[in-house]
Scaffold this motif. Structure first.
Motif, short mmCIF file in Angstrom:
data_model
loop_
_atom_site.label_atom_id
_atom_site.label_comp_id
_atom_site.label_asym_id
_atom_site.label_seq_id
_atom_site.Cartn_x
_atom_site.Cartn_y
_atom_site.Cartn_z
N TYR A 87 4.39 0.82 2.02
CA TYR A 87 4.40 -0.27 3.24
C TYR A 87 3.79 -1.52 2.76
N VAL A 88 3.84 -2.57 3.73
CA VAL A 88 3.26 -3.81 3.67
C VAL A 88 2.15 -3.84 4.73
N VAL A 89 1.22 -4.60 4.55
CA VAL A 89 0.08 -4.70 5.36
C VAL A 89 0.42 -5.83 6.20
N ALA A 90 0.50 -5.78 7.59
CA ALA A 90 0.76 -6.94 8.49
C ALA A 90 -0.42 -7.43 9.37
N VAL A 144 1.00 -1.18 0.11
CA VAL A 144 -0.09 -0.03 -0.14
C VAL A 144 0.95 1.18 -0.01
N ILE A 145 0.22 2.40 -0.39
CA ILE A 145 1.00 3.55 -0.31
C ILE A 145 0.37 4.59 0.43
N SER A 146 1.19 5.27 1.43
CA SER A 146 0.40 6.38 2.15
C SER A 146 0.13 7.70 1.38
N ARG A 147 -0.95 8.08 1.65
CA ARG A 147 -1.82 9.21 0.77
C ARG A 147 -1.73 10.34 1.58
N HIS A 205 -6.29 6.99 4.71
CA HIS A 205 -5.13 7.49 4.53
C HIS A 205 -4.10 6.39 3.47
N LEU A 206 -4.73 5.52 3.02
CA LEU A 206 -3.96 4.54 2.38
C LEU A 206 -4.39 4.31 0.79
N GLN A 207 -3.68 4.00 0.03
CA GLN A 207 -4.02 3.63 -1.28
C GLN A 207 -3.76 2.16 -1.64
N GLY A 208 -4.45 1.32 -1.77
CA GLY A 208 -4.24 0.00 -1.97
C GLY A 208 -3.43 -0.20 -3.50
N THR A 209 -2.74 -1.25 -3.79
CA THR A 209 -2.32 -1.75 -4.81
C THR A 209 -2.75 -3.16 -5.18
#
Length: 86
Positions: free
Chosen positions: A22-25, A10-13, A52-56
């Motif tokens: 980041y990687v989701v834990a 994911v990317i912080s927006r 506040h996160l953009q998923g990929t």
């Protein structure tokens, strides 16, 4: 709320870390637990609002098993797994 999977990149927006990968834990009470070994690892993940996160569509398959096992990940391995090569 968007669905996030363990191992998803994911990317912080929002915030001072805008643009950071980041990687989701996991998930904890509506907050997403994130790892990025320079500061936040499996034993001490960052808690962030999912808004506040953009998923990929990318997943760090190599990291998923280590995260589920609770094993900390070193920064070099993390970045190689993401394809950043740092």
């Amino acid at each position: 709320m968007a669905e996030f999977d363990v191992g998803q990149i994911v990317i912080s927006r929002k915030g001072k870390d805008t643009g950071a990968e980041y990687v989701v834990a996991g998930v904890d009470g509506g907050r997403i637990l994130l790892i990025r070994p320079e500061r936040f690892n499996v034993s001490n993940p960052k808690h962030k609002n999912p808004k506040h996160l953009q998923g990929t569509s990318r997943h760090a398959e190599e990291l998923t098993e280590r995260i589920k096992a609770g094993t900390n990940i070193d920064a070099g391995y993390f970045h190689r797994s993401l394809g950043n090569g740092k």
